[in-house]
Design a protein around this motif. Structure first.
Motif, PDB file in Angstrom:
ATOM      1  N   GLY A  95       0.811  -1.213   0.000  1.00 55.10           N
ATOM      2  CA  GLY A  95       0.000   0.000   0.000  1.00 55.10           C
ATOM      3  C   GLY A  95       0.843   1.261   0.000  1.00 55.10           C
ATOM      4  O   GLY A  95       0.416   2.297  -0.531  1.00 55.10           O
ATOM      5  N   SER A  96       2.036   1.186   0.591  1.00 58.75           N
ATOM      6  CA  SER A  96       2.915   2.360   0.622  1.00 58.75           C
ATOM      7  C   SER A  96       3.362   2.752  -0.783  1.00 58.75           C
ATOM      8  O   SER A  96       3.603   3.931  -1.059  1.00 58.75           O
ATOM      9  CB  SER A  96       4.145   2.084   1.490  1.00 58.75           C
ATOM     10  OG  SER A  96       3.779   1.861   2.826  1.00 58.75           O
ATOM     11  N   PHE A  97       3.479   1.759  -1.659  1.00 58.40           N
ATOM     12  CA  PHE A  97       3.889   2.051  -3.039  1.00 58.40           C
ATOM     13  C   PHE A  97       2.946   3.065  -3.669  1.00 58.40           C
ATOM     14  O   PHE A  97       3.381   4.025  -4.318  1.00 58.40           O
ATOM     15  CB  PHE A  97       3.908   0.763  -3.871  1.00 58.40           C
ATOM     16  CG  PHE A  97       4.260   0.989  -5.316  1.00 58.40           C
ATOM     17  CD1 PHE A  97       5.573   0.878  -5.742  1.00 58.40           C
ATOM     18  CD2 PHE A  97       3.285   1.325  -6.257  1.00 58.40           C
ATOM     19  CE1 PHE A  97       5.909   1.101  -7.077  1.00 58.40           C
ATOM     20  CE2 PHE A  97       3.605   1.542  -7.585  1.00 58.40           C
ATOM     21  CZ  PHE A  97       4.922   1.433  -7.992  1.00 58.40           C
ATOM     22  N   TYR A  98       1.645   2.869  -3.465  1.00 64.39           N
ATOM     23  CA  TYR A  98       0.652   3.722  -4.117  1.00 64.39           C
ATOM     24  C   TYR A  98       0.578   5.125  -3.509  1.00 64.39           C
ATOM     25  O   TYR A  98      -0.066   6.001  -4.079  1.00 64.39           O
ATOM     26  CB  TYR A  98      -0.717   3.041  -4.067  1.00 64.39           C
ATOM     27  CG  TYR A  98      -0.768   1.786  -4.905  1.00 64.39           C
ATOM     28  CD1 TYR A  98      -0.866   1.864  -6.294  1.00 64.39           C
ATOM     29  CD2 TYR A  98      -0.696   0.529  -4.315  1.00 64.39           C
ATOM     30  CE1 TYR A  98      -0.903   0.713  -7.071  1.00 64.39           C
ATOM     31  CE2 TYR A  98      -0.730  -0.628  -5.078  1.00 64.39           C
ATOM     32  CZ  TYR A  98      -0.829  -0.518  -6.462  1.00 64.39           C
ATOM     33  OH  TYR A  98      -0.848  -1.666  -7.234  1.00 64.39           O
ATOM     34  N   THR A  99       1.248   5.336  -2.400  1.00 64.39           N
ATOM     35  CA  THR A  99       1.340   6.686  -1.852  1.00 64.39           C
ATOM     36  C   THR A  99       2.222   7.563  -2.738  1.00 64.39           C
ATOM     37  O   THR A  99       2.014   8.776  -2.836  1.00 64.39           O
ATOM     38  CB  THR A  99       1.929   6.653  -0.435  1.00 64.39           C
ATOM     39  OG1 THR A  99       1.102   5.840   0.400  1.00 64.39           O
ATOM     40  CG2 THR A  99       2.032   8.059   0.153  1.00 64.39           C
ATOM     41  N   TYR A 100       3.180   6.920  -3.422  1.00 69.49           N
ATOM     42  CA  TYR A 100       4.179   7.668  -4.187  1.00 69.49           C
ATOM     43  C   TYR A 100       4.095   7.451  -5.697  1.00 69.49           C
ATOM     44  O   TYR A 100       4.473   8.321  -6.474  1.00 69.49           O
ATOM     45  CB  TYR A 100       5.583   7.287  -3.701  1.00 69.49           C
ATOM     46  CG  TYR A 100       5.731   7.463  -2.208  1.00 69.49           C
ATOM     47  CD1 TYR A 100       5.981   8.711  -1.653  1.00 69.49           C
ATOM     48  CD2 TYR A 100       5.574   6.373  -1.344  1.00 69.49           C
ATOM     49  CE1 TYR A 100       6.080   8.878  -0.279  1.00 69.49           C
ATOM     50  CE2 TYR A 100       5.682   6.533   0.031  1.00 69.49           C
ATOM     51  CZ  TYR A 100       5.932   7.794   0.552  1.00 69.49           C
ATOM     52  OH  TYR A 100       6.025   7.955   1.913  1.00 69.49           O
ATOM     53  N   PHE A 101       3.584   6.284  -6.111  1.00 68.48           N
ATOM     54  CA  PHE A 101       3.517   5.954  -7.533  1.00 68.48           C
ATOM     55  C   PHE A 101       2.196   5.247  -7.839  1.00 68.48           C
ATOM     56  O   PHE A 101       1.698   4.473  -7.024  1.00 68.48           O
ATOM     57  CB  PHE A 101       4.680   5.043  -7.936  1.00 68.48           C
ATOM     58  CG  PHE A 101       6.040   5.591  -7.564  1.00 68.48           C
ATOM     59  CD1 PHE A 101       6.619   6.614  -8.288  1.00 68.48           C
ATOM     60  CD2 PHE A 101       6.721   5.078  -6.465  1.00 68.48           C
ATOM     61  CE1 PHE A 101       7.860   7.125  -7.930  1.00 68.48           C
ATOM     62  CE2 PHE A 101       7.959   5.577  -6.102  1.00 68.48           C
ATOM     63  CZ  PHE A 101       8.531   6.609  -6.842  1.00 68.48           C
TER      64      PHE A 101
END
Length: 228
Positions: free
Chosen positions: A67-73
């Motif tokens: 889920g952290s990935f979608y915070t940035y990309f």
């Protein structure tokens, strides 16, 4: 080879399309997480290739939640653009006008070719990845074409300058010569470093021989004094 003059360095085209990228995080923690994701993405892209890379694998490599990935990309396209932009400083090697300490055009040409080939060798896996993704992602294919054209035009200006100084053959068209010679060096670098091309005896291409060969071919093609 890149015949960039010092004043042209700021005009160099970026390594990736800028439009997909979001604004960078404003907190130190966010910046660290994003940097870890970009580094992890490069590792996974180079290991698995663009098509087989999964976002979950990037997150795992970065040791963070998916889920952290979608915070940035938003997707693979965005994180690949970030990876390429991270590498651009290393790939923007010194050009002819930026090599100091000599007025010998052949020595300057050799130094520029060496810098290009060293940078290509360091980033060979990434360059191979860019070739792959350009075949399947139209935005990267168009970008690659624009970037190649920009460097060809810059090299053409360098050739025209050599012609004006009486160093290069004035009867050749600078743009056509640039397309031919720049393409030669680029393909030779790709074959030697990205594809791991071997010599007849099965050994890797000798780096010093590669530098010497492409430099002599440039000089001979442009009819440098003493190389005609």
């Amino acid at each position: 080879m890149d015949t960039t003059a010092p004043e042209d360095s700021e005009k160099a085209p970026p390594m990736a399309p800028l439009s997909p990228l979001r604004e960078p995080p404003t907190t130190k923690r966010g910046a660290r997480t994003r940097a870890a994701l970009v580094q992890a993405a490069r590792t996974v892209f180079e290991r698995d290739g663009y098509l087989d890379t999964r976002l979950v694998d990037i997150a795992k490599e970065a040791r963070c939640a998916t889920g952290s990935f979608y915070t940035y990309f938003a997707n693979k396209e965005e994180v690949l653009a970030a990876v390429l932009l991270e590498a651009q400083e290393d790939m923007l090697h010194p050009g002819v006008g930026r090599v100091q300490g000599t007025d010998d055009p052949y020595a300057v040409l050799e130094a520029s070719n060496r810098a290009y080939l060293e940078a290509y060798k360091r980033n060979a896996k990434l360059m191979r990845l860019l070739e792959q993704v350009a075949q399947v992602e139209p935005v990267f294919r168009e970008f690659r074409s624009r970037r190649t054209d920009a460097f060809i035009r810059r090299n053409a200006r360098g050739i025209a300058d050599l012609q004006a100084r009486g160093v290069a053959d004035r009867e050749v068209d600078p743009m056509m010569a640039s397309r031919a010679l720049s393409g030669m060096v680029s393909v030779m670098a790709y074959n030697a470093f990205a594809l791991g091309e071997r010599q007849e005896e099965g050994t890797p291409v000798d780096f010093e021989e590669l530098v010497s060969t492409v430099t002599r071919l440039w000089a001979n093609a442009l009819r440098f004094p003493g190389h005609r």
